[in-house]
Design a protein around this motif. Sequence first.
Motif, PDB file in Angstrom:
ATOM      1  N   THR A 268       4.373   6.790   8.803  1.00  0.00           N
ATOM      2  CA  THR A 268       5.188   7.055   7.650  1.00  0.00           C
ATOM      3  C   THR A 268       6.166   5.648   7.410  1.00  0.00           C
ATOM      4  OG1 THR A 268       6.652   7.329   9.921  1.00  0.00           O
ATOM      5  CG2 THR A 268       5.757   9.205   8.931  1.00  0.00           C
ATOM      6  N   THR A 269       5.708   4.825   7.889  1.00  0.00           N
ATOM      7  CA  THR A 269       6.542   3.240   7.536  1.00  0.00           C
ATOM      8  C   THR A 269       5.404   2.668   6.238  1.00  0.00           C
ATOM      9  OG1 THR A 269       4.903   2.259   9.121  1.00  0.00           O
ATOM     10  CG2 THR A 269       7.136   2.718   9.842  1.00  0.00           C
ATOM     11  N   ASP A 270       4.296   3.381   5.974  1.00  0.00           N
ATOM     12  CA  ASP A 270       3.557   3.074   5.062  1.00  0.00           C
ATOM     13  C   ASP A 270       3.879   3.691   3.584  1.00  0.00           C
ATOM     14  OD1 ASP A 270       2.362   1.267   6.720  1.00  0.00           O
ATOM     15  OD2 ASP A 270       0.440   2.404   7.151  1.00  0.00           O
ATOM     16  N   ILE A 271       3.783   3.088   2.630  1.00  0.00           N
ATOM     17  CA  ILE A 271       4.271   3.557   1.212  1.00  0.00           C
ATOM     18  C   ILE A 271       2.834   3.990   0.857  1.00  0.00           C
ATOM     19  CG2 ILE A 271       4.850   3.239  -1.186  1.00  0.00           C
ATOM     20  CD1 ILE A 271       7.114   3.540   0.747  1.00  0.00           C
ATOM     21  N   GLN A 272       3.085   5.273  -0.129  1.00  0.00           N
ATOM     22  CA  GLN A 272       1.845   6.022  -0.550  1.00  0.00           C
ATOM     23  C   GLN A 272       2.180   6.101  -2.003  1.00  0.00           C
ATOM     24  OE1 GLN A 272      -0.831   9.063   1.573  1.00  0.00           O
ATOM     25  NE2 GLN A 272       0.919   8.907   2.940  1.00  0.00           N
ATOM     26  N   PHE A 273       1.375   6.343  -3.110  1.00  0.00           N
ATOM     27  CA  PHE A 273       1.613   6.571  -4.339  1.00  0.00           C
ATOM     28  C   PHE A 273       1.044   7.717  -5.049  1.00  0.00           C
ATOM     29  CE2 PHE A 273       2.176   1.878  -3.471  1.00  0.00           C
ATOM     30  CZ  PHE A 273       3.207   1.594  -4.133  1.00  0.00           C
ATOM     31  N   VAL A 274       1.806   8.460  -5.616  1.00  0.00           N
ATOM     32  CA  VAL A 274       0.959   9.696  -6.494  1.00  0.00           C
ATOM     33  C   VAL A 274      -0.328   9.248  -7.242  1.00  0.00           C
ATOM     34  CG1 VAL A 274       1.457  11.146  -8.186  1.00  0.00           C
ATOM     35  CG2 VAL A 274       3.168  10.713  -6.632  1.00  0.00           C
ATOM     36  N   ASP A 275      -0.161   7.902  -7.943  1.00  0.00           N
ATOM     37  CA  ASP A 275      -1.163   7.671  -8.652  1.00  0.00           C
ATOM     38  C   ASP A 275      -1.255   5.912  -8.102  1.00  0.00           C
ATOM     39  OD1 ASP A 275      -3.069   6.587 -10.500  1.00  0.00           O
ATOM     40  OD2 ASP A 275      -2.720   8.181 -11.746  1.00  0.00           O
ATOM     41  N   ARG A 276      -1.945   5.613  -7.506  1.00  0.00           N
ATOM     42  CA  ARG A 276      -1.963   4.060  -6.933  1.00  0.00           C
ATOM     43  C   ARG A 276      -2.514   3.323  -8.168  1.00  0.00           C
ATOM     44  NH1 ARG A 276      -0.928   1.262  -2.274  1.00  0.00           N
ATOM     45  NH2 ARG A 276      -1.216  -0.953  -2.657  1.00  0.00           N
ATOM     46  N   GLU A 277      -3.655   3.761  -8.818  1.00  0.00           N
ATOM     47  CA  GLU A 277      -4.321   2.931  -9.800  1.00  0.00           C
ATOM     48  C   GLU A 277      -3.416   2.809 -10.861  1.00  0.00           C
ATOM     49  OE1 GLU A 277      -8.219   3.173 -12.619  1.00  0.00           O
ATOM     50  OE2 GLU A 277      -8.012   4.561 -10.884  1.00  0.00           O
ATOM     51  N   GLN A 278      -2.638   3.669 -11.441  1.00  0.00           N
ATOM     52  CA  GLN A 278      -1.613   3.579 -12.224  1.00  0.00           C
ATOM     53  C   GLN A 278      -0.428   2.597 -12.048  1.00  0.00           C
ATOM     54  OE1 GLN A 278       1.127   6.572 -12.995  1.00  0.00           O
ATOM     55  NE2 GLN A 278       1.461   6.686 -15.145  1.00  0.00           N
TER      56      GLN A 278
ATOM     57  N   PRO B 134      10.164  16.196  -1.588  1.00  0.00           N
ATOM     58  CA  PRO B 134      10.780  16.077  -0.620  1.00  0.00           C
ATOM     59  C   PRO B 134      10.244  15.005   0.265  1.00  0.00           C
ATOM     60  CG  PRO B 134       9.913  18.143  -0.129  1.00  0.00           C
ATOM     61  CD  PRO B 134       9.507  17.605  -1.604  1.00  0.00           C
ATOM     62  N   SER B 135       9.031  14.332  -0.044  1.00  0.00           N
ATOM     63  CA  SER B 135       8.436  13.524   0.922  1.00  0.00           C
ATOM     64  C   SER B 135       8.895  12.338   1.368  1.00  0.00           C
ATOM     65  CB  SER B 135       7.058  13.076   0.097  1.00  0.00           C
ATOM     66  OG  SER B 135       7.437  11.946  -1.022  1.00  0.00           O
ATOM     67  N   ALA B 136       8.682  11.879   2.387  1.00  0.00           N
ATOM     68  CA  ALA B 136       9.493  10.716   3.171  1.00  0.00           C
ATOM     69  C   ALA B 136       8.911   9.310   2.641  1.00  0.00           C
ATOM     70  CB  ALA B 136       9.290  10.973   4.564  1.00  0.00           C
ATOM     71  N   ASN B 137       7.590   9.398   2.254  1.00  0.00           N
ATOM     72  CA  ASN B 137       7.086   7.964   1.934  1.00  0.00           C
ATOM     73  C   ASN B 137       6.223   7.941   0.634  1.00  0.00           C
ATOM     74  OD1 ASN B 137       4.992   9.514   3.174  1.00  0.00           O
ATOM     75  ND2 ASN B 137       4.129   7.795   4.309  1.00  0.00           N
ATOM     76  N   ILE B 138       6.271   8.861  -0.106  1.00  0.00           N
ATOM     77  CA  ILE B 138       5.398   8.888  -1.491  1.00  0.00           C
ATOM     78  C   ILE B 138       6.181   8.398  -2.537  1.00  0.00           C
ATOM     79  CG2 ILE B 138       4.054  10.471  -3.100  1.00  0.00           C
ATOM     80  CD1 ILE B 138       3.169  12.088  -0.472  1.00  0.00           C
ATOM     81  N   LEU B 139       5.679   7.385  -3.355  1.00  0.00           N
ATOM     82  CA  LEU B 139       6.226   6.965  -4.399  1.00  0.00           C
ATOM     83  C   LEU B 139       5.622   7.630  -5.770  1.00  0.00           C
ATOM     84  CD1 LEU B 139       7.330   3.317  -3.716  1.00  0.00           C
ATOM     85  CD2 LEU B 139       8.801   5.458  -3.418  1.00  0.00           C
ATOM     86  N   GLU B 140       6.381   7.802  -6.863  1.00  0.00           N
ATOM     87  CA  GLU B 140       5.926   8.176  -8.084  1.00  0.00           C
ATOM     88  C   GLU B 140       6.233   6.988  -9.196  1.00  0.00           C
ATOM     89  OE1 GLU B 140       7.032  12.052  -9.122  1.00  0.00           O
ATOM     90  OE2 GLU B 140       9.238  11.615  -9.063  1.00  0.00           O
TER      91      GLU B 140
END
Length: 362
Positions: free
Chosen positions: A4-14, A39-45
């Motif tokens: 949960t300390t790692d950021i994820q992306f809705v679309d990493r390539e974009q 309401p995600s804790a670590n997903i960025l858009e």
Amino acid sequence: MVATTDIQFVDREQSNAVLADVRNDNTETDWALWAYQEPSANILELRGSGTGGLEELKQHLTPPDRMYGFFRVVDVIDNHPTVKFVFFAWAGEKVSVVKKARMTTHKGSITEFIGQTHLSIDASDFDDIALDKIMSRVGDASGSGSRVLAAHASSSASSSSAPAPVAVAVARSVEDAPLERAVAAEPAQVQAPAARAASAPSGKVSFTRSAIPKGGSTLSFENADELQQAIRRVRSDADPADWVLFGYRGNENVIVLNGVGEGSLDALSAQLKLDTVNYGILRVTDEIDSHITVKFVLIIWIGESVKIMRKALIATHKGAITEFIGQYHTDVNASNFSELTIEEVIRKVKDASGTAVHVKNI
């Protein structure tokens, strides 16, 4: 499983593509903005990108949101326009304490994604990212106006120095001059000792010794005169001290002096623990155009074992801390010793000074 300390992306390539565009001189894109996907804790858009600079970016910031922004500006060094990159973490005024605390656990992941920047900022309102303030800090960090010492003279510099930057505590009184004038009187860049003395503020700032609060988020400084004297030692050419470290008195919101002395980062690091929060100033040198220049680095240490609620509370103290400490050229944030190395410090200094950036043709 992703931590949960790692950021994820809705679309990493974009996101990678937009980030590359902002860094590319051949594109007009000069800003990008990401927000947490509730309401995600670590997903960025990706919330947006554009060509209208900081003012256009700010139109997308809202008080309830947590966001990360990245944009480029142009600074002039030796009459050459140079590209500078600025990163900021936005936690709007309506963001809860818990959510702000979660953002601190993502700092390593998001900064790894963004890459090298010349300035990083924590912001909660538009005043924190006012363009004039940002350009002033970019100019400070570039070293274009910083004190230049001849390499052979660095050991025999004058002992004359101005008073330390104006200290601001929770309880304060100002005599003879308004606070704004006193703060502005300390140059944005560090000058030669004689010039620095000439620009000393005419107003005097005194600290009233009011009762120190036991709780809440209010911050105070114990023995403020002693703390300021320690800062003056590190800023003085005549004093061998090259570091000073402050911390909290137990779990109270009271800043105390942990130490001041010689030995550079190794000596400062020896005072740190994984369950403490500390702020330090480290004096180092950089070489610009064959001249040795003195640089001051703000060290912000939030040990990885510090409780999350404590992290959230102290996040509100940074403004008061930086105002008390005064001018610096760049900062280093760390939560463990692998993140706080002399190599990382020097890299940040060189990035900020402009020696590692190209000259943009216009």
